[in-house]
Structures are given as structure tokens and as C-alpha cells.
Design an enzyme around this catalytic site. Structure first.
Site, PDB file in Angstrom:
ATOM      1  N   ARG A 185      77.718 -53.459  65.474  1.00 35.17           N
ATOM      2  CA  ARG A 185      77.441 -52.293  65.779  1.00 35.17           C
ATOM      3  C   ARG A 185      78.063 -51.211  65.091  1.00 35.17           C
ATOM      4  NH1 ARG A 185      80.027 -49.941  69.544  1.00 35.17           N
ATOM      5  NH2 ARG A 185      79.909 -51.725  71.120  1.00 35.17           N
TER       6      ARG A 185
ATOM      7  N   ASP B 104      64.689 -32.592  57.292  1.00 37.12           N
ATOM      8  CA  ASP B 104      63.911 -33.872  57.445  1.00 37.12           C
ATOM      9  C   ASP B 104      63.400 -34.009  55.991  1.00 37.12           C
ATOM     10  OD1 ASP B 104      61.986 -35.787  58.042  1.00 37.12           O
ATOM     11  OD2 ASP B 104      61.803 -35.256  60.240  1.00 37.12           O
TER      12      ASP B 104
ATOM     13  N   LYS C  72      58.832 -44.560  56.955  1.00 36.05           N
ATOM     14  CA  LYS C  72      57.597 -44.174  56.157  1.00 36.05           C
ATOM     15  C   LYS C  72      57.907 -44.427  54.877  1.00 36.05           C
ATOM     16  CE  LYS C  72      56.457 -42.675  60.201  1.00 36.05           C
ATOM     17  NZ  LYS C  72      57.294 -41.958  60.776  1.00 36.05           N
TER      18      LYS C  72
ATOM     19  N   TYR D  54      57.440 -32.794  63.448  1.00 38.21           N
ATOM     20  CA  TYR D  54      56.663 -33.924  64.026  1.00 38.21           C
ATOM     21  C   TYR D  54      56.855 -33.725  65.453  1.00 38.21           C
ATOM     22  CZ  TYR D  54      56.995 -38.692  65.599  1.00 38.21           C
ATOM     23  OH  TYR D  54      56.661 -39.899  66.238  1.00 38.21           O
TER      24      TYR D  54
HETATM   25  C1  PLP Z   1      58.617 -35.952  59.837  1.00 41.34           C
HETATM   26  C2  PLP Z   1      59.046 -37.157  60.623  1.00 41.34           C
HETATM   27  N1  PLP Z   1      60.229 -37.108  61.168  1.00 41.34           N
HETATM   28  C3  PLP Z   1      60.717 -37.931  62.078  1.00 41.34           C
HETATM   29  C4  PLP Z   1      59.967 -38.852  62.445  1.00 41.34           C
HETATM   30  C5  PLP Z   1      60.417 -40.082  63.535  1.00 41.34           C
HETATM   31  O1  PLP Z   1      60.950 -41.269  62.968  1.00 41.34           O
HETATM   32  P1  PLP Z   1      60.733 -42.646  63.554  1.00 41.34           P
HETATM   33  O2  PLP Z   1      59.292 -42.734  64.033  1.00 41.34           O
HETATM   34  O3  PLP Z   1      61.347 -43.577  62.517  1.00 41.34           O
HETATM   35  O4  PLP Z   1      61.412 -42.520  64.754  1.00 41.34           O
HETATM   36  C6  PLP Z   1      58.761 -39.133  61.947  1.00 41.34           C
HETATM   37  C7  PLP Z   1      57.686 -40.127  62.533  1.00 41.34           C
HETATM   38  O5  PLP Z   1      56.556 -40.112  62.363  1.00 41.34           O
HETATM   39  C8  PLP Z   1      58.195 -38.171  61.035  1.00 41.34           C
HETATM   40  O6  PLP Z   1      56.916 -38.117  60.654  1.00 41.34           O
END
Ligand code: PLP
Length: 384
Positions: free
Chosen positions: A51, A175, A200, A103
Site C-alpha cells: 500500500r 485534470d 483513458k 466530468y
Molecule cells: C476528464 C475525466 N476526469 C476524471 C475521470 C474519472 O476517472 P476514472 O474513471 O479513472 O475514475 C474521468 C472518467 O471518465 C474523466 O473523463
């Protein structure tokens, strides 16, 4: 002889990497272990418990730091686990200014989890930095930027927001999931924290869920490492390996995503049955000039609305697609289509959603790296 300063494409492959010490393995072994032998209490080789740290995860964390031009990388069990760690830097009463178009899962963790713990979130359209300034108070501790935004592809000027954040001693987190460091380097533009859903483009093959943070400042890194270990939302060694492998081809994949994205966006914008296309590469896209200056190219994410667009028209199109798979997520080699209102953004109330343009007829495409002619043919047969 000094060390060669690697450029981006070389760093995706070699950044922070060295052959494994045991047998010289070029790829880091998947250290599938929870614990490590000690010769005497505290007598270990840098690893005590997985961890806290695991060598395969360390290899990935070093790669992440390298490709984002940062000093410290942290990998988590998902993008949301990475966001969770950032918000845990804060205390009850602290305020966050977040972009209003983001998101849906990020919105959900802010509103449904952290508001309960006394953290206050302001959701603000950030295309004009002046709007952010209006919401700053002595309690503002974090600005949360997503650019391009999901799913409206709005562009936020990272450098201008970072100047504002610095002036008020507020942390700026970006992000960078949609752009990836191939297109945009938020730390170079003044951000303090870069966040990724590595699920992604970094992973790139739709076979792993993983999140990441990268920072430059040691004190901030130490706070985040403490949270990573104390809260425990880490990723496993196999998943770390998969993302590390994905990163090694990030630059070639992104180049093709951008090329195909441009071809699809141009096809859609000239289609008589399409009302609107959202893609930052169009000169008339809001903040196109900012996108041009802070991004190397415009990416493979596109949203569009069919003419006279109602819910049923959009559903008919996504059902007819053959090569584009109707699925959540994005950023893999294969093309995906999504319907944000009922899928990725269903957790945002309809009136909030529609304020930022996420109408019922909106369709989002993650353009993959297939032959662009095939992708266009698929869209042609689905739209007609
Ligand atoms: C722009 C963006 N940020 C954060 C996330 C969240 O990531 P995760 O699905 O890996 O938890 C996503 C997921 O679709 C995303 O598109």
C-alpha cells in the site's frame, strides 16, 4: 559526461526508467507481492508493504512525473481516487472553485461526498478568467480546472488562471485527461497539481482503470503521499504495468488521434444534418486561440448535436453506429461513442447539465486510431 536531456517522445519510453536490478529486465517486473522480507526490523530494500510503495508502481510513478515535467508522481486505483486525494488536502470550511462543465463523476464526488464534510464548491464557467476572480475569498484554497472540458470541449486558459491562483496563494489543479502531456503541460503553465484518469489515453487500450497525480513541490508531494498511504486507494502492480506500457506509445497514438479527430470533426461540421460540432480546432470554437497556444494539437474528442436535435435522434444515431462502440469511457485505440446526458453526465441534474450545453441530443465521440475513412463511413451510415 552529463545525462542527455530527453525530449517528450523519448521520455514516454525512458523517462524515470532503468533496467530492473535483479536480472536486467527491460520492462519492470509485475511485483505481485503485498509485503517484503526484512533482515531486521526496518532492514529492507526500500519497500515494506505494497500500500505504501510497490516497485512496479514506483516505475509508473516515475514515468508519470517525467512525462508531465514534474518531480513527483502518484498512482491511484482510479482517476476518482486521485481526485479524492487532492480534496483531502483541504479542511472543513475551505472553498473550491471548479469549472462548471466537467466530468460528471468529478462533480458527483465534490457535491455528494465532500460537501457533506463541510467543503464548499462553486461551479463557475471558466472560459473567462475574470469569472473565477469574482468567487475568490479568503477561504478559497483550490481551483479545479478541466481543459478541454468533458464533454463540451471548452478551453480554459491555464496560464491566466495560474497567475490568478498564485496572486491569491490558491492551489491550482488541472485534470489533463483529455489533452494528455503530449498536447499540454499544465505544470509548465503554472499549475501545482496535474491529475489524470489514466484509464483513458495514458493506458490507451481500454483494459485498465487507474488514476494519477503529478506535482513539482516536495511539501505538496509529501502531503499527497501521506494521503495516498493513509487512505489507501492505490492501484495494483498489474495495472501499474499496463499503464506504463501504454505510456510508451502515447506520442504515436496521440498523433493519430489528432489526425483522425480533425478528419471526423471536418466531416461532421460540413454535414447538412448536423447542427453543431464542438472541437477546439475550429477557428470559431470559443477560446480557439488559447487552445492553439497551450496545446500542440486539438485531440480526438468531439461532441456534436444533430439538427433539430432531440433525444430520440441522438439515440438512433448511436444505436446505428457499427465501428464506433457505444460505451462509457474514452481515449482507447478503438473509437467510442457516448450519450453524455444518459451516460457519463447522468449524475448532474438536467438543469445544471443544460446550462453548460449538455443537452439531451449531444453525442460525444472518442475518435480512435482506425482508418479515418472507415470512421467517416460509419458516421455517414448512422446519420443519414
Ligand atoms: C476528464 C475525466 N476526469 C476524471 C475521470 C474519472 O476517472 P476514472 O474513471 O479513472 O475514475 C474521468 C472518467 O471518465 C474523466 O473523463
Amino acid at each position: 559526461m552529463g545525462k542527455i536531456q530527453l525530449k517528450f517522445n523519448s521520455r514516454t519510453i525512458h523517462g524515470g526508467q532503468a533496467p530492473d536490478e535483479a536480472y536486467g529486465a527491460v520492462m519492470p517486473p509485475i511485483y505481485q507481492t503485498s509485503t517484503y522480507a526484512q533482515s531486521t526490523p526496518g532492514g529492507h530494500k526500500g519497500y515494506e508493504y505494497s500500500r505504501s510503495a510497490n516497485p512496479t508502481r514506483t516505475a509508473l510513478e516515475n514515468s508519470l512525473a517525467s512525462i508531465e515535467n514534474g518531480n513527483y508522481g502518484l498512482a491511484f486505483g482510479s482517476g476518482l481516487a486521485a481526485i479524492d486525494a487532492v480534496i483531502k488536502l483541504l479542511s472543513p470550511g475551505d472553498e473550491v472553485i471548479s469549472t462548471s462543465d466537467l466530468y460528471g463523476g468529478s462533480y458527483r464526488i465534490f457535491k455528494k461526498i465532500f460537501e457533506k464534510f463541510g467543503i464548499v464548491f462553486h461551479f463557475v464557467g471558466m472560459q473567462d478568467t475574470g469569472e473565477i476572480a469574482k468567487h475568490i475569498s479568503s477561504k478559497t484554497k483550490l481551483i479545479w480546472v478541466e481543459t478541454p472540458t468533458n464533454p463540451m470541449m471548452n478551453i480554459i486558459d491555464i496560464m491566466s488562471v495560474s497567475q490568478l491562483a498564485r496572486k491569491h496563494r490558491i492551489l491550482l489543479a488541472v485534470d489533463n485527461t483529455f489533452a494528455t502531456p503530449y498536447l499540454q503541460l499544465p505544470l509548465d503553465l503554472g499549475a501545482d497539481i496535474v491529475m489524470h484518469s489514466a484509464t483513458k489515453y495514458l493506458g490507451g487500450h481500454s483494459d485498465v482503470v487507474l488514476g494519477a497525480l503529478v506535482v513539482r513541490d516536495k511539501e505538496l508531494a509529501d502531503q499527497l503521499y501521506f494521503i495516498q498511504n493513509a487512505s489507501g486507494a492505490v492501484c495494483g502492480p498489474m495495472d501499474s504495468f499496463l499503464v506504463l506500457r501504454g505510456i510508451k506509445t502515447l506520442h504515436v497514438r496521440m498523433q493519430r488521434h489528432c489526425e483522425n479527430g480533425r478528419a471526423v470533426a471536418e466531416y461532421l461540421v460540413n454535414h447538412p444534418k448536423i447542427e453543431k460540432v464542438f472541437w477546439p480546432g475550429f477557428p470559431e470554437h470559443p477560446n480557439h486561440e488559447v487552445a492553439k497556444s497551450q496545446m500542440k494539437d486539438f485531440g480526438g474528442m468531439i461532441s456534436f448535436v444533430p439538427k433539430g436535435g432531440n433525444y430520440q435522434d441522438a439515440i438512433k444515431i448511436v444505436e446505428k453506429l457499427q465501428l464506433f462502440t457505444l460505451a462509457e469511457s474514452l481515449g482507447g485505440v478503438e473509437s467510442l461513442a457516448g450519450h453524455p446526458a444518459s451516460m457519463t453526465h447522468a449524475s448532474i441534474p438536467k438543469e445544471e447539465r443544460e446550462k453548460s450545453g449538455v443537452v439531451d441530443a449531444l453525442i460525444r465521440l472518442s475518435v480512435g486510431i482506425e482508418d479515418k475513412e472507415d470512421l467517416i463511413e460509419d458516421l455517414r451510415q448512422a446519420i443519414e
